[in-house]
Design a protein around this motif. Structure first.
Motif, mmCIF file in Angstrom:
data_model
loop_
_atom_site.group_PDB
_atom_site.id
_atom_site.type_symbol
_atom_site.label_atom_id
_atom_site.label_comp_id
_atom_site.label_asym_id
_atom_site.label_seq_id
_atom_site.Cartn_x
_atom_site.Cartn_y
_atom_site.Cartn_z
ATOM 1 N N MET A 1 -10.815 4.576 -11.161
ATOM 2 C CA MET A 1 -10.321 3.988 -9.911
ATOM 3 C C MET A 1 -9.023 3.220 -10.168
ATOM 4 O O MET A 1 -8.057 3.350 -9.425
ATOM 5 N N ARG A 2 -9.038 2.423 -11.229
ATOM 6 C CA ARG A 2 -7.847 1.641 -11.569
ATOM 7 C C ARG A 2 -6.694 2.570 -11.942
ATOM 8 O O ARG A 2 -5.562 2.376 -11.504
ATOM 9 N N GLU A 3 -7.006 3.590 -12.730
ATOM 10 C CA GLU A 3 -5.963 4.530 -13.147
ATOM 11 C C GLU A 3 -5.358 5.244 -11.939
ATOM 12 O O GLU A 3 -4.150 5.433 -11.874
ATOM 13 N N GLU A 4 -6.176 5.618 -10.981
ATOM 14 C CA GLU A 4 -5.664 6.294 -9.789
ATOM 15 C C GLU A 4 -4.798 5.346 -8.957
ATOM 16 O O GLU A 4 -3.773 5.752 -8.409
ATOM 17 N N GLU A 5 -5.185 4.081 -8.885
ATOM 18 C CA GLU A 5 -4.379 3.101 -8.157
ATOM 19 C C GLU A 5 -3.010 2.946 -8.824
ATOM 20 O O GLU A 5 -1.974 2.962 -8.149
ATOM 21 N N TRP A 6 -3.011 2.835 -10.151
ATOM 22 C CA TRP A 6 -1.760 2.729 -10.886
ATOM 23 C C TRP A 6 -0.911 3.980 -10.679
ATOM 24 O O TRP A 6 0.308 3.893 -10.500
ATOM 25 N N THR B 1 -0.920 5.988 -8.149
ATOM 26 C CA THR B 1 -0.377 5.962 -6.790
ATOM 27 C C THR B 1 0.860 5.074 -6.737
ATOM 28 O O THR B 1 1.886 5.456 -6.166
ATOM 29 N N TRP B 2 0.774 3.893 -7.327
ATOM 30 C CA TRP B 2 1.922 2.982 -7.339
ATOM 31 C C TRP B 2 3.101 3.594 -8.091
ATOM 32 O O TRP B 2 4.256 3.447 -7.678
ATOM 33 N N GLN C 1 4.728 6.202 -5.960
ATOM 34 C CA GLN C 1 5.504 5.542 -4.908
ATOM 35 C C GLN C 1 6.797 4.968 -5.480
ATOM 36 O O GLN C 1 7.855 5.036 -4.842
ATOM 37 N N ALA D 1 6.037 -1.287 -4.873
ATOM 38 C CA ALA D 1 4.985 -0.536 -5.571
ATOM 39 C C ALA D 1 5.244 -0.563 -7.081
ATOM 40 O O ALA D 1 4.307 -0.681 -7.874
ATOM 41 N N ARG E 1 4.171 -3.917 -8.398
ATOM 42 C CA ARG E 1 2.699 -3.974 -8.488
ATOM 43 C C ARG E 1 2.222 -3.180 -9.714
ATOM 44 O O ARG E 1 1.331 -3.622 -10.443
ATOM 45 N N PHE E 2 2.808 -2.009 -9.910
ATOM 46 C CA PHE E 2 2.435 -1.176 -11.054
ATOM 47 C C PHE E 2 2.668 -1.915 -12.365
ATOM 48 O O PHE E 2 1.778 -1.995 -13.212
#
Length: 185
Positions: A5-10, A12-13, A16, A24, A27-28
């Protein structure tokens, strides 16, 4: 990396940020820095480097990410890409300090490319397709793509600039791709 989940969020950022989203990217970088620091700490311990090296490695990794983020294949997992950068920067650091570094295969297995399935193209068919290229383009494609010769070596061998070799390689591969597609239809 053990948190999908964390890897997918990273990821995505990072996607972006590559598209130009500065918040983004911020945040990354803020989210990934503790992970990079932990990974650098583990490599320092494994390679016997002093803890003082950790922040230097993290800074080099952050710079490499900034400069190379466009090279990340967004269809692949982000974690192995980040780990490979940390490992390579750690090895660079150790080499600058005059230490030989041996990396066990287990540490890199997840970032190695999987073997591509055979294309079904026989040696005879490949030679037939290469015959459509004129020298020195054919020599360049054969030498670099099939023979593993570097661009620099090929340029020296053919008395060409490296840029000219790259252009000839690109054009040759493009022509072969068109030929291959037309043969498949």
């Amino acid at each position: 990396m053990h948190n999908p989940m964390r890897e997918e969020e990273w990821a995505t950022w990072l996607r972006q940020s590559i598209a130009g989203d500065a918040p983004a990217y911020r945040r990354f970088l803020q989210a990934v820095t503790p992970y990079l620091r932990g990974t650098a700490r583990r490599y320092c311990e494994r390679f016997g480097a002093p803890p003082a090296e950790i922040e230097d490695v993290v800074q080099e990794v952050m710079l490499a990410i900034h400069l190379k983020r466009g090279t990340w294949d967004s269809s692949r997992p982000l974690g192995p890409w980040l780990s490979a950068i940390v490992r390579n920067k750690m090895i660079d650091t150790m080499r600058r300090r005059g230490r030989q570094v041996m990396v066990p295969i287990e540490d890199v297995i997840e970032v190695l490319e999987a073997e591509e399935p055979a294309s079904g193209l026989s040696q005879h068919e490949a030679e037939k397709m290469l015959a459509h290229l004129k020298p020195p383009q054919r020599d360049i494609v054969e030498g670099i793509s099939l023979g593993g010769v570097s661009i620099r070596e090929m340029a020296a061998r053919l008395s060409m600039t490296e840029v000219a070799v790259r252009v000839a390689l690109h054009r040759g591969l493009k022509k072969l791709a068109v030929l291959y597609r037309s043969d498949q239809s």
